[in-house]
Write a protein that holds these residues in place. Structure first.
Motif, PDB file in Angstrom:
ATOM      1  N   TYR A 128       1.684  -0.933  -7.560  1.00  0.00           N
ATOM      2  CA  TYR A 128       3.001  -1.108  -6.962  1.00  0.00           C
ATOM      3  C   TYR A 128       3.863  -1.961  -7.893  1.00  0.00           C
ATOM      4  O   TYR A 128       3.349  -2.661  -8.769  1.00  0.00           O
ATOM      5  CB  TYR A 128       2.895  -1.733  -5.566  1.00  0.00           C
ATOM      6  CG  TYR A 128       2.121  -3.029  -5.491  1.00  0.00           C
ATOM      7  CD1 TYR A 128       2.727  -4.251  -5.788  1.00  0.00           C
ATOM      8  CD2 TYR A 128       0.782  -3.056  -5.105  1.00  0.00           C
ATOM      9  CE1 TYR A 128       2.035  -5.448  -5.722  1.00  0.00           C
ATOM     10  CE2 TYR A 128       0.076  -4.247  -5.015  1.00  0.00           C
ATOM     11  CZ  TYR A 128       0.697  -5.428  -5.325  1.00  0.00           C
ATOM     12  OH  TYR A 128       0.010  -6.615  -5.247  1.00  0.00           O
ATOM     13  N   PRO A 129       5.187  -1.919  -7.770  1.00  0.00           N
ATOM     14  CA  PRO A 129       6.066  -2.600  -8.740  1.00  0.00           C
ATOM     15  C   PRO A 129       5.873  -4.118  -8.737  1.00  0.00           C
ATOM     16  O   PRO A 129       5.821  -4.745  -7.668  1.00  0.00           O
ATOM     17  CB  PRO A 129       7.477  -2.220  -8.283  1.00  0.00           C
ATOM     18  CG  PRO A 129       7.339  -1.749  -6.874  1.00  0.00           C
ATOM     19  CD  PRO A 129       5.975  -1.168  -6.752  1.00  0.00           C
ATOM     20  N   ALA A 156       0.839  -1.209   0.000  1.00  0.00           N
ATOM     21  CA  ALA A 156       0.000   0.000   0.000  1.00  0.00           C
ATOM     22  C   ALA A 156       0.869   1.253   0.000  1.00  0.00           C
ATOM     23  O   ALA A 156       0.568   2.235  -0.693  1.00  0.00           O
ATOM     24  CB  ALA A 156      -0.932  -0.005   1.216  1.00  0.00           C
ATOM     25  N   ALA A 157       1.966   1.208   0.750  1.00  0.00           N
ATOM     26  CA  ALA A 157       2.876   2.357   0.787  1.00  0.00           C
ATOM     27  C   ALA A 157       3.558   2.549  -0.564  1.00  0.00           C
ATOM     28  O   ALA A 157       3.732   3.681  -1.031  1.00  0.00           O
ATOM     29  CB  ALA A 157       3.923   2.163   1.887  1.00  0.00           C
ATOM     30  N   GLN A 158       3.950   1.441  -1.212  1.00  0.00           N
ATOM     31  CA  GLN A 158       4.553   1.542  -2.544  1.00  0.00           C
ATOM     32  C   GLN A 158       3.555   2.141  -3.540  1.00  0.00           C
ATOM     33  O   GLN A 158       3.922   2.982  -4.373  1.00  0.00           O
ATOM     34  CB  GLN A 158       4.999   0.167  -3.031  1.00  0.00           C
ATOM     35  CG  GLN A 158       6.228  -0.387  -2.318  1.00  0.00           C
ATOM     36  CD  GLN A 158       6.627  -1.750  -2.873  1.00  0.00           C
ATOM     37  OE1 GLN A 158       5.797  -2.508  -3.374  1.00  0.00           O
ATOM     38  NE2 GLN A 158       7.903  -2.067  -2.777  1.00  0.00           N
ATOM     39  N   LEU A 159       2.299   1.704  -3.438  1.00  0.00           N
ATOM     40  CA  LEU A 159       1.269   2.215  -4.338  1.00  0.00           C
ATOM     41  C   LEU A 159       1.048   3.714  -4.110  1.00  0.00           C
ATOM     42  O   LEU A 159       0.963   4.494  -5.064  1.00  0.00           O
ATOM     43  CB  LEU A 159      -0.029   1.441  -4.125  1.00  0.00           C
ATOM     44  CG  LEU A 159      -1.227   1.871  -4.975  1.00  0.00           C
ATOM     45  CD1 LEU A 159      -0.913   1.721  -6.462  1.00  0.00           C
ATOM     46  CD2 LEU A 159      -2.466   1.051  -4.609  1.00  0.00           C
ATOM     47  N   ASN A 160       0.957   4.119  -2.844  1.00  0.00           N
ATOM     48  CA  ASN A 160       0.772   5.542  -2.545  1.00  0.00           C
ATOM     49  C   ASN A 160       1.931   6.375  -3.066  1.00  0.00           C
ATOM     50  O   ASN A 160       1.739   7.461  -3.623  1.00  0.00           O
ATOM     51  CB  ASN A 160       0.638   5.741  -1.028  1.00  0.00           C
ATOM     52  CG  ASN A 160      -0.682   5.240  -0.493  1.00  0.00           C
ATOM     53  OD1 ASN A 160      -1.650   5.109  -1.248  1.00  0.00           O
ATOM     54  ND2 ASN A 160      -0.741   4.953   0.791  1.00  0.00           N
ATOM     55  N   ALA A 172       3.417  10.028  -9.598  1.00  0.00           N
ATOM     56  CA  ALA A 172       2.760  10.159 -10.900  1.00  0.00           C
ATOM     57  C   ALA A 172       1.910  11.423 -10.949  1.00  0.00           C
ATOM     58  O   ALA A 172       1.899  12.133 -11.982  1.00  0.00           O
ATOM     59  CB  ALA A 172       1.893   8.927 -11.169  1.00  0.00           C
ATOM     60  N   VAL A 173       1.202  11.735  -9.882  1.00  0.00           N
ATOM     61  CA  VAL A 173       0.381  12.950  -9.839  1.00  0.00           C
ATOM     62  C   VAL A 173       1.257  14.186  -9.982  1.00  0.00           C
ATOM     63  O   VAL A 173       0.938  15.113 -10.739  1.00  0.00           O
ATOM     64  CB  VAL A 173      -0.438  13.011  -8.524  1.00  0.00           C
ATOM     65  CG1 VAL A 173      -1.011  14.407  -8.312  1.00  0.00           C
ATOM     66  CG2 VAL A 173      -1.565  12.002  -8.551  1.00  0.00           C
ATOM     67  N   ALA A 174       2.369  14.189  -9.255  1.00  0.00           N
ATOM     68  CA  ALA A 174       3.278  15.337  -9.336  1.00  0.00           C
ATOM     69  C   ALA A 174       3.781  15.532 -10.763  1.00  0.00           C
ATOM     70  O   ALA A 174       3.844  16.664 -11.275  1.00  0.00           O
ATOM     71  CB  ALA A 174       4.449  15.137  -8.379  1.00  0.00           C
ATOM     72  N   GLN A 175       4.132  14.427 -11.423  1.00  0.00           N
ATOM     73  CA  GLN A 175       4.639  14.529 -12.796  1.00  0.00           C
ATOM     74  C   GLN A 175       3.531  14.975 -13.755  1.00  0.00           C
ATOM     75  O   GLN A 175       3.763  15.818 -14.645  1.00  0.00           O
ATOM     76  CB  GLN A 175       5.203  13.171 -13.238  1.00  0.00           C
ATOM     77  CG  GLN A 175       5.866  13.191 -14.606  1.00  0.00           C
ATOM     78  CD  GLN A 175       7.041  14.155 -14.665  1.00  0.00           C
ATOM     79  OE1 GLN A 175       7.938  14.111 -13.820  1.00  0.00           O
ATOM     80  NE2 GLN A 175       7.040  15.064 -15.644  1.00  0.00           N
ATOM     81  N   PRO A 192       3.083 -11.542  -7.610  1.00  0.00           N
ATOM     82  CA  PRO A 192       4.259 -10.776  -8.063  1.00  0.00           C
ATOM     83  C   PRO A 192       4.389  -9.457  -7.295  1.00  0.00           C
ATOM     84  O   PRO A 192       3.402  -8.746  -7.099  1.00  0.00           O
ATOM     85  CB  PRO A 192       3.971 -10.530  -9.551  1.00  0.00           C
ATOM     86  CG  PRO A 192       3.009 -11.604  -9.943  1.00  0.00           C
ATOM     87  CD  PRO A 192       2.169 -11.834  -8.733  1.00  0.00           C
ATOM     88  N   LYS A 193       5.593  -9.145  -6.884  1.00  0.00           N
ATOM     89  CA  LYS A 193       5.844  -7.906  -6.130  1.00  0.00           C
ATOM     90  C   LYS A 193       7.342  -7.687  -6.053  1.00  0.00           C
ATOM     91  O   LYS A 193       8.138  -8.551  -6.441  1.00  0.00           O
ATOM     92  CB  LYS A 193       5.253  -7.988  -4.719  1.00  0.00           C
ATOM     93  CG  LYS A 193       5.721  -9.193  -3.908  1.00  0.00           C
ATOM     94  CD  LYS A 193       4.974  -9.275  -2.600  1.00  0.00           C
ATOM     95  CE  LYS A 193       5.130 -10.645  -1.950  1.00  0.00           C
ATOM     96  NZ  LYS A 193       4.472 -11.717  -2.696  1.00  0.00           N
ATOM     97  N   SER A 194       7.734  -6.546  -5.535  1.00  0.00           N
ATOM     98  CA  SER A 194       9.142  -6.227  -5.388  1.00  0.00           C
ATOM     99  C   SER A 194       9.321  -5.430  -4.110  1.00  0.00           C
ATOM    100  O   SER A 194       8.978  -4.251  -4.059  1.00  0.00           O
ATOM    101  CB  SER A 194       9.637  -5.408  -6.590  1.00  0.00           C
ATOM    102  OG  SER A 194      10.975  -4.991  -6.391  1.00  0.00           O
TER     103      SER A 194
END
Length: 837
Positions: free
Chosen positions: A585-586, A552-556, A562-565, A614-616
């Motif tokens: 998340y990755p 969840a932290a990776q997703l946030n 992404a929002v900033a970009q 799958p995750k990282s």
């Protein structure tokens, strides 16, 4: 004389009881009447349901049951709900019965599994029961914390042994079972043994209850003044527990002498993380914090200080309810309602009694106290009314504070009802799976009769049983259609009328269920690839349970970036929101792994019970070249750092065990060593215990004899292979930040060495005047790009830049302080220069 030496020559009930009772007496233990009653029933061969309060000595009855099993030359199993508690019981029983007589099976660790006493998780026993059925070589089963029978996800594992082991003598134990009439009748019917319910209405340490409408600080100060400490303040989120500890530092908990005693006990214990440094402040003030997200070493420190009587207050969650032996005189509820993941609701009677039962421990206290706070808005209203006095006009003018939106309230009558209420009846959680059918089909005998028994004689109602039957039929047909199972025209020599056409892996349901898939997936990877080592780690990570808070932290983080970009690119709000839905998340190698899993599942249908994930996380940490603290800070996971480290430890164990030696390249060996050393330096207990299990006679020796809580951590420089990777990562972290132009972060790393953000920017401007780019791919971080001169005390290192022209003349010159690294637990790097040689 040890307990094992007291085994009588003839295992008659009287001789077994007398031998065990005399051993207990020699240890200074006086049996309570309910313990005597339970032990008499146990040695007589009856099933026993032991439903007595926390602290009433259930563990001693369990030891008596195991002793009786040894006397009858039977194999006994002791189950517990969590691996950590299984491990703890393993060491405890080794001390009582000897290392040769005790084994352990948890799914990821197996020690002396053929011993006459085996400690295991409930799932391990359930899968043995499914695999062997009535032929299982088990005489006695002790099921601790049996209220987990009602757990929605895991309760099936507590039920299956009751259904499948009709010859076994059962001892079921919990402080919060509620009405057990159904279990009493069911056990007697299935096993043909008498079943005795032993419940003690009278606690060895009586509890006194009170409801408070004073602010919590005032309630606590009163409890401290009346010597009702240690106080465990119960919260239902980890954030609230930590915030409370911080707020209580304004209260003077301890005298100077008590603070000195705490400091002496802590000794040189390493508080290696940001949360740890805060915890150091709290405990030195006499305040502990205890919740599941903490590093294990921090939880054990708090438990140890509490056992020494040095902490006045512990702020925690309800995680203290299972398997933690901490002396608490008073349990203080901050609320009687909680968010359970889907809604806010009042506590159930079982939850309340499980927590309240921690108050007042035998051998420590003569009484225990359970205190409940009124809701905060009620307390504030009471305070305002008290200030208005008895004047009706003033009281009418008081503006009463309203409850927060969505708040589920409680009052004194709620508290009193919980006190009086019996725990709710346990609800059956039986379920059908691929592994269940495969286990039953693989064992000798008529598998249809075996499944019919499981499906129609479990503890569910008829409507639910019919649903299970439909599920089982669907699974069976898929096994037939997939060619995994075939019907036989006539029974074989073992009475089978259906059989498997494939060989199940040994103990396929007892260990990591996707480990064989991981082995098969490794064949899809190219050992010559520069990302091979990380790809192997990704395969292994995909077989591990998801650490939801980390993901969840990776997703946030990913969505925030992404929002900033997108804002910088001028993308409109509606389109930003639409694009955000596509961000996850990755998940490296997701398509490859998903396809491989589907192909593998067709020939190995039992893996269908365990979805690929799958995750990282370990890979992400390595690729970002961060320290553990950097990573926790980057994803704002300070309250979940224990979860992060447990996941990393699990990944290290899995990659160490799963990957064959011939599949390990030198770079992969480096990565494995790095991961193991990183975990050890943060909290060595997570791996020390796992490694000690192979040599239990040497484990835990001398524990409790030390004068302080100091950790025994090997110097990080002692593992040179891992340390070189740590150095490489530390240097590459700087390369990566420089390539991205994040000079402020570089300055934060190196400002003490004279390399602030401005100095870094000036140095990199000189580099970019010559080159348009700075490589940060796999080649850029490889061992060939790092030159090390190993001088005593200080290493001289040169991290070469991967410039697009291939000149390899620019880089970072630095020193690595070995003594400082050993003190810190990671590579302490001091930048000397960034230049062209």
């Amino acid at each position: 004389m040890s307990l094992i030496d007291r085994l009588p020559a003839h295992p008659e009930p009287d001789s077994l009881y007398e031998a065990f009772a005399s051993w207990a007496e020699d240890r200074g233990l006086t049996l309570y009447p309910h313990q005597e009653e339970a032990l008499i029933e146990v040695v007589s061969g009856s099933n026993v349901i032991l439903s007595t309060p926390t602290g009433s000595g259930k563990s001693l009855v369990a030891a008596g049951a195991l002793f009786a099993a040894l006397g009858r030359d039977e194999c006994a199993f002791y189950t517990a709900p969590i691996k950590a508690l299984v491990s703890e019981k393993f060491f405890e029983l080794c001390a009582v019965f000897g290392h040769d007589n005790v084994g352990m099976m948890t799914g990821d660790a197996s020690v002396n599994a053929d011993a006459p006493i085996v400690c295991c998780t409930a799932e391990v026993l359930a899968n043995i029961a499914l695999r062997d059925g009535a032929d299982a070589d088990i005489g006695t089963v002790v099921m601790d914390e049996f209220h987990f029978y009602g757990d929605p996800d895991r309760g099936w594992a507590w039920q299956v042994p009751l259904l499948e082991l009709p010859h076994v003598q059962f001892l079921l134990m919990s402080a919060t079972l509620g009405d057990v009439t159904r279990f009493e009748d069911d056990l007697t019917r299935r096993t043909g043994r008498a079943t005795s319910v032993v419940s003690s209405a009278e606690r060895p340490v009586p509890l006194y209850y009170s409801y408070r409408t004073t602010p919590l600080h005032e309630t606590l100060e009163e409890l401290l003044e009346t010597r009702e400490a240690p106080v465990y303040i119960v919260h239902f989120t980890q954030a609230q527990a930590v915030e409370r500890a911080q707020s209580l530092t304004s209260i003077n908990m301890c005298s100077r002498a008590e603070k000195d005693a705490i400091a002496a006990e802590i000794g040189r214990f390493r508080f290696t993380t940001r949360f740890g440094r805060n915890l150091s402040r709290y405990v030195r003030h006499g305040i502990g914090v205890h919740h599941a997200g903490m590093l294990p070493k921090y939880r054990r420190l708090v438990e140890r200080l509490a056992q020494r009587g040095l902490l006045k207050v512990i702020c925690g969650t309800d995680t203290l309810g299972v398997g933690v032996n901490v002396p608490i005189r008073t349990v203080l509820f901050t609320a009687l309602s909680k968010y359970d993941g889907s809604r806010v609701r009042r506590l159930g009677a079982r939850e309340f009694h499980q927590i309240a039962g921690r108050a007042g421990r035998a051998g420590f206290d003569t009484v225990g106290n359970v205190v409940a706070q009124a809701p905060e808005h009620v307390i504030e209203n009471e305070k305002a009314l008290a200030k208005a006095g008895d004047d009706p006009k003033k009281r009418r003018k008081v503006v009463r504070k309203k409850a927060p939106e969505g708040f589920v309230s409680w009052d004194q009558s709620t508290f009193e009802k919980l006190i009086a209420a019996e725990p709710e009846p346990l609800k059956s959680r039986f379920r059908v799976s691929n592994a269940m059918l495969l286990s039953v089909i693989a064992r000798p005998g008529d598998c249809f009769a075996g499944m019919r028994h499981l499906l129609t004689d479990n503890h569910d109602d008829r409507a639910t049983q019919r649903r299970h039957i439909r599920e089982a039929i669907a699974i069976y047909r898929s096994l037939i259609d997939g060619g995994i199972v075939e019907r036989l025209p006539e029974p074989d020599s073992n009475g089978r009328i259906a059989r498997l056409t494939v060989d199940l892996q040994p103990d396929f349901a007892l260990n990591q269920p996707l480990s064989t898939f991981a082995l098969a997936a490794l064949e899809l990877l190219d050992p010559a690839s520069p990302t091979y080592a990380l790809d192997v780690l990704t395969v292994v990570e995909s077989t591990l349970d998801d650490p939801r808070q980390i993901l969840a932290a990776q997703l946030n983080k990913a969505r925030g970036e992404a929002v900033a970009q997108m804002k910088a690119d001028g993308i409109e709000y509606d389109e930003r929101m639409e694009r955000l839905e596509e961000i996850d998340y990755p998940k490296p190698l997701e398509d490859l792994l998903d396809h491989a899993y589907e192909v593998y599942r067709r020939g190995h249908p039992w893996v269908g019970d365990h979805p690929l994930r799958p995750k990282s996380v370990a890979r992400d940490l390595y690729e970002r070249a961060m320290t553990f603290s950097d990573y926790v800070g980057f994803y704002e996971l300070a309250r979940s750092e224990g979860l992060v480290l447990r996941y990393l430890a699990g990944a290290y164990k899995a990659v160490s065990q799963t990957v064959p030696e011939d599949a390990k390249t030198e770079e992969l060996r480096d990565l494995i060593e790095w991961l193991g050393e990183l975990v050890r330096q943060v909290d060595s207990s997570l791996l020390d215990e796992w490694e000690e299990l192979t040599n239990p006679s040497a484990a835990r020796t001398g524990e409790g004899d030390t004068a302080e809580a100091e950790e025994r951590v090997k110097p990080v420089t002692a593992n040179q292979r891992a340390f070189r990777v740590l150095v490489r990562n530390a240097l590459f972290r700087r390369v990566e930040l420089a390539a991205l132009g994040r000079y402020a972060e570089l300055g934060a790393l190196d400002a003490e060495d004279g390399w602030d953000a401005e100095a870094w920017e000036e140095a990199m401007d000189a580099y970019f005047a010559e080159h348009d780019d700075l490589g940060i791919g796999p080649d850029a971080r490889g061992p060939a790009m790092l030159q090390i001169t190993e001088n005593p005390g200080v290493w001289e290192v040169r991290q070469v830049f991967d410039d697009p022209a291939g000149h390899r003349d620019w880089g970072i010159t630095a020193e690595v302080d070995l003594a400082a690294s050993d003190e810190a637990g990671y590579a302490v790097v001091r930048v000397v220069d960034v230049n062209r040689m």
